[in-house]
Design a protein around this motif. Sequence first.
Motif, PDB file in Angstrom:
ATOM      1  N   GLY A 119      -2.596  -5.219  -5.056  1.00  0.00           N
ATOM      2  CA  GLY A 119      -2.177  -3.902  -4.602  1.00  0.00           C
ATOM      3  C   GLY A 119      -1.181  -3.901  -3.465  1.00  0.00           C
ATOM      4  O   GLY A 119      -0.424  -2.949  -3.284  1.00  0.00           O
ATOM      5  N   SER A 120      -1.183  -4.998  -2.699  1.00  0.00           N
ATOM      6  CA  SER A 120      -0.300  -5.079  -1.535  1.00  0.00           C
ATOM      7  C   SER A 120      -0.038  -6.547  -1.222  1.00  0.00           C
ATOM      8  O   SER A 120      -0.888  -7.407  -1.518  1.00  0.00           O
ATOM      9  CB  SER A 120      -0.986  -4.416  -0.331  1.00  0.00           C
ATOM     10  N   ALA A 128      -7.390  -5.571  -5.642  1.00  0.00           N
ATOM     11  CA  ALA A 128      -6.971  -4.505  -4.725  1.00  0.00           C
ATOM     12  C   ALA A 128      -8.123  -4.109  -3.805  1.00  0.00           C
ATOM     13  O   ALA A 128      -9.292  -4.334  -4.124  1.00  0.00           O
ATOM     14  CB  ALA A 128      -6.485  -3.285  -5.503  1.00  0.00           C
ATOM     15  N   GLY A 129      -7.758  -3.539  -2.679  1.00  0.00           N
ATOM     16  CA  GLY A 129      -8.760  -3.098  -1.721  1.00  0.00           C
ATOM     17  C   GLY A 129      -8.762  -1.592  -1.574  1.00  0.00           C
ATOM     18  O   GLY A 129      -8.010  -0.879  -2.239  1.00  0.00           O
ATOM     19  N   MET A 130      -9.640  -1.098  -0.715  1.00  0.00           N
ATOM     20  CA  MET A 130      -9.819   0.333  -0.423  1.00  0.00           C
ATOM     21  C   MET A 130     -10.124   1.128  -1.706  1.00  0.00           C
ATOM     22  O   MET A 130     -10.964   0.711  -2.469  1.00  0.00           O
ATOM     23  CB  MET A 130      -8.605   0.853   0.337  1.00  0.00           C
ATOM     24  N   SER A 160      -0.324  -7.712   1.505  1.00  0.00           N
ATOM     25  CA  SER A 160      -1.363  -8.087   2.474  1.00  0.00           C
ATOM     26  C   SER A 160      -2.604  -8.672   1.780  1.00  0.00           C
ATOM     27  O   SER A 160      -3.493  -9.209   2.431  1.00  0.00           O
ATOM     28  CB  SER A 160      -1.759  -6.878   3.334  1.00  0.00           C
ATOM     29  N   ASP A 161      -2.671  -8.579   0.450  1.00  0.00           N
ATOM     30  CA  ASP A 161      -3.799  -9.139  -0.310  1.00  0.00           C
ATOM     31  C   ASP A 161      -3.585 -10.610  -0.675  1.00  0.00           C
ATOM     32  O   ASP A 161      -4.494 -11.252  -1.217  1.00  0.00           O
ATOM     33  CB  ASP A 161      -4.006  -8.353  -1.624  1.00  0.00           C
ATOM     34  N   ARG A 170       1.005   3.571  -4.916  1.00  0.00           N
ATOM     35  CA  ARG A 170       2.325   3.576  -4.286  1.00  0.00           C
ATOM     36  C   ARG A 170       3.452   3.313  -5.287  1.00  0.00           C
ATOM     37  O   ARG A 170       4.589   3.726  -5.051  1.00  0.00           O
ATOM     38  CB  ARG A 170       2.364   2.514  -3.187  1.00  0.00           C
TER      39      ARG A 170
END
Length: 165
Positions: free
Chosen positions: A9-10, A64-66, A12-13, A40
């Motif tokens: 997802g990002s 992915a997170g969140m 940052s992952d 996004r």
Amino acid sequence: MPRVVILMGSASDEAKVAPCVEVLRKLEIDFFITVCSAHRTPDRTAKVVREQEQAGCKVFICAAGMAAHLAGAVAARTTKPVLGVPLAGSSLAGFDALLSTVQMPPAYPVATLALDGAGAKNAAWLAAEILALTDQAIAERLVLARQQLTVDITEQGEAMAKKYA
Ligand code: RP5
């Protein structure tokens, strides 16, 4: 030809997804990896799924997170197996991502693995098992890799027993 596609997802992952890459490399399975967000970059997510499926992808791994809707968004666009890896990254410590990934409606399954690195690793092993159903070479590499694990753990057990004898 990449038969496994890893989406996160990002950027940052990346560190949490790295164990997945390690296992696929160890098992000599070609993969394509990119960043793709359900929220996004929804259009890019749809495009990547379409293009990679046409290019021969057999399994999608989505981390992915969140409010982790990436695996679900991919499952909405393909009938190939989708493996979901929920990531911990919020004050809910990954419980949010776990529920977002695992609670899919009928006919749109996401095979949901454990959180973070452990799940990322097993997503690669599970992808290998899926590919091994129709690929004898991967099936053989899987068996060898497991045999090696048996040897490694046995040696560790013997070393531990010796240490405390
Ligand atoms: C999710 O939101 C991503 O998968 C990531 O785990 C989380 C935070 O993303 P960034 O704000 O770090 O880009 O969509």
